[in-house]
Design an enzyme around this catalytic site. Structure first.
Site, PDB file in Angstrom:
ATOM      1  N   LYS A 124      10.305  23.363 -11.284  1.00 58.01           N
ATOM      2  CA  LYS A 124      10.925  24.054 -10.145  1.00 58.01           C
ATOM      3  C   LYS A 124      11.129  25.544 -10.440  1.00 58.01           C
ATOM      4  O   LYS A 124      10.813  26.383  -9.613  1.00 58.01           O
ATOM      5  CB  LYS A 124      12.298  23.450  -9.818  1.00 58.01           C
ATOM      6  CG  LYS A 124      12.265  22.065  -9.237  1.00 58.01           C
ATOM      7  CD  LYS A 124      13.635  21.690  -8.665  1.00 58.01           C
ATOM      8  CE  LYS A 124      14.768  21.686  -9.674  1.00 58.01           C
ATOM      9  NZ  LYS A 124      14.693  20.659 -10.689  1.00 58.01           N
ATOM     10  N   ARG A 173      22.122  19.177  -4.542  1.00 57.43           N
ATOM     11  CA  ARG A 173      21.872  18.126  -5.529  1.00 57.43           C
ATOM     12  C   ARG A 173      22.552  16.826  -5.122  1.00 57.43           C
ATOM     13  O   ARG A 173      22.410  15.824  -5.815  1.00 57.43           O
ATOM     14  CB  ARG A 173      22.440  18.569  -6.867  1.00 57.43           C
ATOM     15  CG  ARG A 173      21.399  18.918  -7.913  1.00 57.43           C
ATOM     16  CD  ARG A 173      22.140  19.270  -9.166  1.00 57.43           C
ATOM     17  NE  ARG A 173      21.371  19.315 -10.351  1.00 57.43           N
ATOM     18  CZ  ARG A 173      20.782  20.399 -10.855  1.00 57.43           C
ATOM     19  NH1 ARG A 173      20.804  21.522 -10.194  1.00 57.43           N
ATOM     20  NH2 ARG A 173      20.173  20.342 -12.023  1.00 57.43           N
ATOM     21  N   ARG A 176      10.428  22.750 -23.646  1.00 58.77           N
ATOM     22  CA  ARG A 176      10.862  23.885 -22.830  1.00 58.77           C
ATOM     23  C   ARG A 176      11.614  24.938 -23.660  1.00 58.77           C
ATOM     24  O   ARG A 176      12.502  24.605 -24.441  1.00 58.77           O
ATOM     25  CB  ARG A 176      11.768  23.378 -21.700  1.00 58.77           C
ATOM     26  CG  ARG A 176      12.358  24.495 -20.866  1.00 58.77           C
ATOM     27  CD  ARG A 176      12.690  24.036 -19.495  1.00 58.77           C
ATOM     28  NE  ARG A 176      13.960  23.330 -19.426  1.00 58.77           N
ATOM     29  CZ  ARG A 176      14.479  22.900 -18.284  1.00 58.77           C
ATOM     30  NH1 ARG A 176      13.840  23.063 -17.146  1.00 58.77           N
ATOM     31  NH2 ARG A 176      15.625  22.262 -18.278  1.00 58.77           N
ATOM     32  N   ARG A 206      17.382  25.567 -24.269  1.00 61.61           N
ATOM     33  CA  ARG A 206      18.631  25.550 -23.486  1.00 61.61           C
ATOM     34  C   ARG A 206      19.635  24.616 -24.129  1.00 61.61           C
ATOM     35  O   ARG A 206      19.266  23.568 -24.648  1.00 61.61           O
ATOM     36  CB  ARG A 206      18.327  25.070 -22.055  1.00 61.61           C
ATOM     37  CG  ARG A 206      17.986  26.192 -21.127  1.00 61.61           C
ATOM     38  CD  ARG A 206      17.487  25.698 -19.810  1.00 61.61           C
ATOM     39  NE  ARG A 206      18.323  24.695 -19.170  1.00 61.61           N
ATOM     40  CZ  ARG A 206      18.192  24.340 -17.892  1.00 61.61           C
ATOM     41  NH1 ARG A 206      17.282  24.922 -17.141  1.00 61.61           N
ATOM     42  NH2 ARG A 206      18.948  23.408 -17.361  1.00 61.61           N
ATOM     43  N   ARG A 208      21.133  13.809 -17.183  1.00 60.76           N
ATOM     44  CA  ARG A 208      20.694  14.574 -16.009  1.00 60.76           C
ATOM     45  C   ARG A 208      19.648  13.796 -15.220  1.00 60.76           C
ATOM     46  O   ARG A 208      19.645  13.833 -13.995  1.00 60.76           O
ATOM     47  CB  ARG A 208      20.157  15.941 -16.442  1.00 60.76           C
ATOM     48  CG  ARG A 208      21.286  16.937 -16.648  1.00 60.76           C
ATOM     49  CD  ARG A 208      20.943  17.963 -17.685  1.00 60.76           C
ATOM     50  NE  ARG A 208      19.906  18.859 -17.258  1.00 60.76           N
ATOM     51  CZ  ARG A 208      19.037  19.427 -18.091  1.00 60.76           C
ATOM     52  NH1 ARG A 208      19.060  19.139 -19.372  1.00 60.76           N
ATOM     53  NH2 ARG A 208      18.161  20.268 -17.629  1.00 60.76           N
TER      54      ARG A 208
HETATM   55  P1  AMP Z   1      19.504  23.402 -13.617  1.00 61.74           P
HETATM   56  O1  AMP Z   1      19.184  24.697 -14.276  1.00 61.74           O
HETATM   57  O2  AMP Z   1      19.212  23.409 -12.142  1.00 61.74           O
HETATM   58  O3  AMP Z   1      18.891  22.218 -14.328  1.00 61.74           O
HETATM   59  O4  AMP Z   1      21.104  23.215 -13.711  1.00 61.74           O
HETATM   60  C1  AMP Z   1      21.740  23.134 -14.957  1.00 61.74           C
HETATM   61  C2  AMP Z   1      23.104  22.466 -14.802  1.00 61.74           C
HETATM   62  O5  AMP Z   1      23.925  23.258 -13.917  1.00 61.74           O
HETATM   63  C3  AMP Z   1      23.097  21.074 -14.199  1.00 61.74           C
HETATM   64  O6  AMP Z   1      22.817  20.063 -15.153  1.00 61.74           O
HETATM   65  C4  AMP Z   1      24.523  20.980 -13.640  1.00 61.74           C
HETATM   66  O7  AMP Z   1      25.458  20.761 -14.672  1.00 61.74           O
HETATM   67  C5  AMP Z   1      24.755  22.404 -13.110  1.00 61.74           C
HETATM   68  N1  AMP Z   1      24.337  22.551 -11.693  1.00 61.74           N
HETATM   69  C6  AMP Z   1      23.350  23.369 -11.205  1.00 61.74           C
HETATM   70  N2  AMP Z   1      23.240  23.258  -9.882  1.00 61.74           N
HETATM   71  C7  AMP Z   1      24.167  22.354  -9.491  1.00 61.74           C
HETATM   72  C8  AMP Z   1      24.536  21.781  -8.236  1.00 61.74           C
HETATM   73  N3  AMP Z   1      23.918  22.120  -7.092  1.00 61.74           N
HETATM   74  N4  AMP Z   1      25.545  20.871  -8.229  1.00 61.74           N
HETATM   75  C9  AMP Z   1      26.177  20.513  -9.347  1.00 61.74           C
HETATM   76  N5  AMP Z   1      25.876  20.981 -10.567  1.00 61.74           N
HETATM   77  C10 AMP Z   1      24.878  21.906 -10.659  1.00 61.74           C
END
Ligand code: AMP
Length: 223
Positions: free
Chosen positions: A17, A93, A130, A162, A173
């Site tokens: 993404k 989400r 990654r 990360r 996740r």
């Molecule tokens: P990502 O980079 O999109 O994988 O997001 C990393 C982390 O940020 C996720 O595992 C969640 O802990 C938090 N996070 C990001 N976007 C959201 C969202 N829309 N709702 C809840 N938690 C989020």
């Protein structure tokens, strides 16, 4: 210049993404809004909000809906998105977030929600490889390695893993993706907003598929 768009990109962690949103954001000249990047920036700034968000992220848990909805409401209300639109990455989400987004965008709504489809085995392999730039946050992995190992092509920054790409947090996740986020596919499908796109292959091939799906939709909407 191409007209703006209002898009959401859905997909499992590691589906690509982030990489695709950067490419689409250049193509359509709209801001890429990544809630994960926004939370990581808040964490780096060391605010109370950032520290709290960091706890959720490290555990692979979701930040509560009400908090995330306010973050996105505020970002979408900025001048750049009101003009040309946006590409949302990592939001919504949950169904509650999707419902809130619909209210925030009313009466216009989204143009399209893209579901970037990649099998779980592939995603696990990608997540393990990654790396992200510690300075500009650019993403690298098996399909898009840096020219020199450990160094960012764009800014020369050091590439790191990360904090939430540990085996335990990845497992959590992906579980949460299935239980909380996957139902959104059905939710958007019944509202005739969804296009599924195969996420396997070289980034430029995947981008071409996404652009085709978006342009078809815009054609249908008469944009
Ligand atoms: P990502 O980079 O999109 O994988 O997001 C990393 C982390 O940020 C996720 O595992 C969640 O802990 C938090 N996070 C990001 N976007 C959201 C969202 N829309 N709702 C809840 N938690 C989020």
């Amino acid at each position: 210049m191409v007209p703006g768009v209002r898009l959401v990109l859905l997909g499992k962690q590691g589906a690509g993404k982030g990489t695709q949103c950067v490419r689409l954001s250049r193509h359509y000249v709209v801001p890429h809004i990544s809630t994960g990047d926004m939370l990581r920036a808040a964490t780096r700034s060391g605010t109370d909000f950032g520290n709290k968000a960091d706890e959720y992220m490290r555990a692979g848990e979701l930040v509560p809906d009400d908090v995330m909805i306010e973050v996105v409401r505020h970002r979408i209300d900025q001048h750049d998105t009101r003009g040309r639109g946006f590409i949302l990455d990592g939001f919504p989400r949950t169904v509650a977030q999707a419902e809130a987004l619909e209210k925030i965008l009313a009466p216009t709504g989204l143009d399209l929600v893209l579901d970037l489809e990649v099998a779980t085995e592939v995603v696990l392999e990608r997540l393990a490889s990654r790396r992200v730039c510690s300075v500009c946050q650019a993403n690298y992995g098996i399909d898009s390695p840096p020219r020199y190992a450990g160094i960012c092509d764009h800014c020369g920054g050091e590439l790191i893993q990360r904090d939430d790409d540990t085996e335990e947090a990845i497992r959590r996740r992906l579980e949460l993706y299935e239980s909380a986020t996957a139902p959104l596919i059905e939710w958007y499908l019944t509202r005739d907003k969804l296009a599924a796109v195969d996420g396997l292959g070289a980034p430029e091939k995947v981008s071409a598929r996404l652009i085709r799906a978006i342009d078809n939709r815009r054609h249908r909407l008469g944009h």
